[in-house]
Write an enzyme that holds these catalytic residues in place. Structure first.
Site, PDB file in Angstrom:
ATOM      1  N   ASP A 134       1.883   8.305   2.620  1.00 39.86           N
ATOM      2  CA  ASP A 134       1.750   6.827   2.218  1.00 39.86           C
ATOM      3  C   ASP A 134       1.408   6.274   3.695  1.00 39.86           C
ATOM      4  O   ASP A 134       0.451   7.044   3.828  1.00 39.86           O
ATOM      5  CB  ASP A 134       3.211   6.806   2.501  1.00 39.86           C
ATOM      6  N   LYS A 135       1.127   4.987   3.064  1.00 40.16           N
ATOM      7  CA  LYS A 135      -0.029   3.820   4.187  1.00 40.16           C
ATOM      8  C   LYS A 135       0.859   4.225   6.335  1.00 40.16           C
ATOM      9  O   LYS A 135       0.114   4.592   6.968  1.00 40.16           O
ATOM     10  CB  LYS A 135       0.456   2.723   3.473  1.00 40.16           C
TER      11      LYS A 135
END
Length: 367
Positions: free
Chosen positions: A171-172
């Site tokens: 994820d970011k």
């Protein structure tokens, strides 16, 4: 029948990682619309996988069935199985967990922390806050753009070719290690290891609460939340809902109100650690999507509340780091292991908790 497919390269399979039975580990759970089709008013009943085979080219029935299993095919707003019979005027939407590429990936000179590199692959250490794929307002400045720049002089690497590139994703707002395949053979070999769950992946996470046991095992199927599709939810292993998932955890350091744990993934489902930890009552610290950005343990004193807010500022994302990655090299067959030290924000966060815990211990001693 009406369709909305902006151009040929956005049809299945798309740039990125093809459907597998195992969803990418700890990657963003955001889903993106790739296709929208409306059945004709005279449409005769037909299985949806067969229907889509007739209207989307360059794909396979197997991929479509996997998409249905992952609840990526919606009819009139609801997920359907591949056996669903399409009816007149049904509105069909195909979602994926990566954005459509509206434009070709442009190489950008963005710094990369490369841990290892050879002719077949490279391992990069992604910082928190760096988006992995272009799309949804982040069409530039992503990890994929950075990789394209780094490999721009490699004639065998095309950033728009889905048979090369990132093998898995995070994820970011999760930091840590990712492996990139420079050629199709390497991606196939590495992808098979992830699919067969033979890779080694260890994460460090700061979670709310204390544990009674020093180590444990969490088992629970993971599927998209029935009410909030931006989240994953955990279901009983025998429920028939979602994908089988197992997380092993070990306590590394206890701060009374929060605990630093090491998590080992036996499976690799989307948001597995975040969902499993919330399921057992230990959401990740400052994980907004799963409720960890609230004060879940501790006192009611204003000084403590201010301390927590300061901690949220120091580490303004879920406290999760992909620390260790192990796999077999696709060419040499050598076992390879890589470790990434905790990033500065998580290091500073832990130091604050150590100081706070030590200070409270001194106060208790004096009283």
């Amino acid at each position: 029948m009406n369709t909305d497919c902006s151009n040929d390269k956005d049809r299945l399979p798309l740039n990125g990682i093809p459907f597998t039975d195992e969803e990418p580990d700890e990657e963003g759970v955001s889903v993106y619309e790739h296709h929208r089709l409306t059945a004709d008013s005279g449409q005769k009943p037909m299985r949806i996988d067969k229907f889509l085979m007739e209207h989307l080219y360059n794909t396979s029935r197997n991929r479509l069935q996997r998409a249905a299993e992952q609840e990526f095919i919606l009819v009139n707003g609801r997920p359907v199985k591949s056996s669903y019979k399409v009816k007149p005027l049904d509105e069909i939407v195909i979602l994926l967990d990566r954005p459509k590429y509206e434009n070709e990936i442009i190489p950008e000179d963005i710094p990369l922390d490369i841990v290892y590199e050879d002719e077949d692959l490279m391992v990069v250490d992604k910082p928190a806050g760096l988006v992995v794929h272009p799309g949804c307002g982040n069409y530039t400045g992503t990890l994929v753009n950075a990789i394209a720049w780094h490999l721009k002089d490699n004639p065998d690497y095309d950033p728009n070719d889905p048979t090369v590139g990132l093998v898995h994703r995070i994820d970011k707002d999760t930091s840590g290690l990712l492996v990139v395949a420079k050629n199709a053979d390497a991606k196939t070999h590495l992808g098979r290891q992830f699919f067969n769950k033979t890779t080694q992946r260890l994460y460090n996470a700061l979670v709310w609460g204390s544990f009674q046991d020093e180590e444990g095992r969490i088992e629970g199927n993971i599927a998209r939340h029935p009410k909030d599709r931006m989240q994953m939810a955990v279901f009983p292993p025998d429920s028939g809902i979602g994908k089988h998932a197992v997380t092993h955890y070990r306590v590394l350091e206890n701060f009374n109100y929060v605990t630093l744990v090491e998590c080992r993934l036996e499976t690799g489902r989307t948001h597995q650690i975040r969902a499993h930890m919330k399921h057992i009552g230990h959401p990740l610290f400052n994980d907004e999507r799963y409720g960890g950005n609230e004060i879940l343990r501790g006192t009611q004193f204003s000084k403590y509340k201010q301390f927590i807010q300061n901690c949220f500022t120091v580490c303004p994302r879920q406290a999760l780091h992909a620390r260790t990655l192990g796999f077999i090299h696709p060419r040499s067959g050598q076992e390879m292991y890589f470790t990434s030290e905790l990033p500065a924000d998580m290091t500073a966060l832990l130091e604050r908790w150590r100081s706070y815990t030590a200070h409270r211990g001194m106060e208790k001693t004096r009283t």
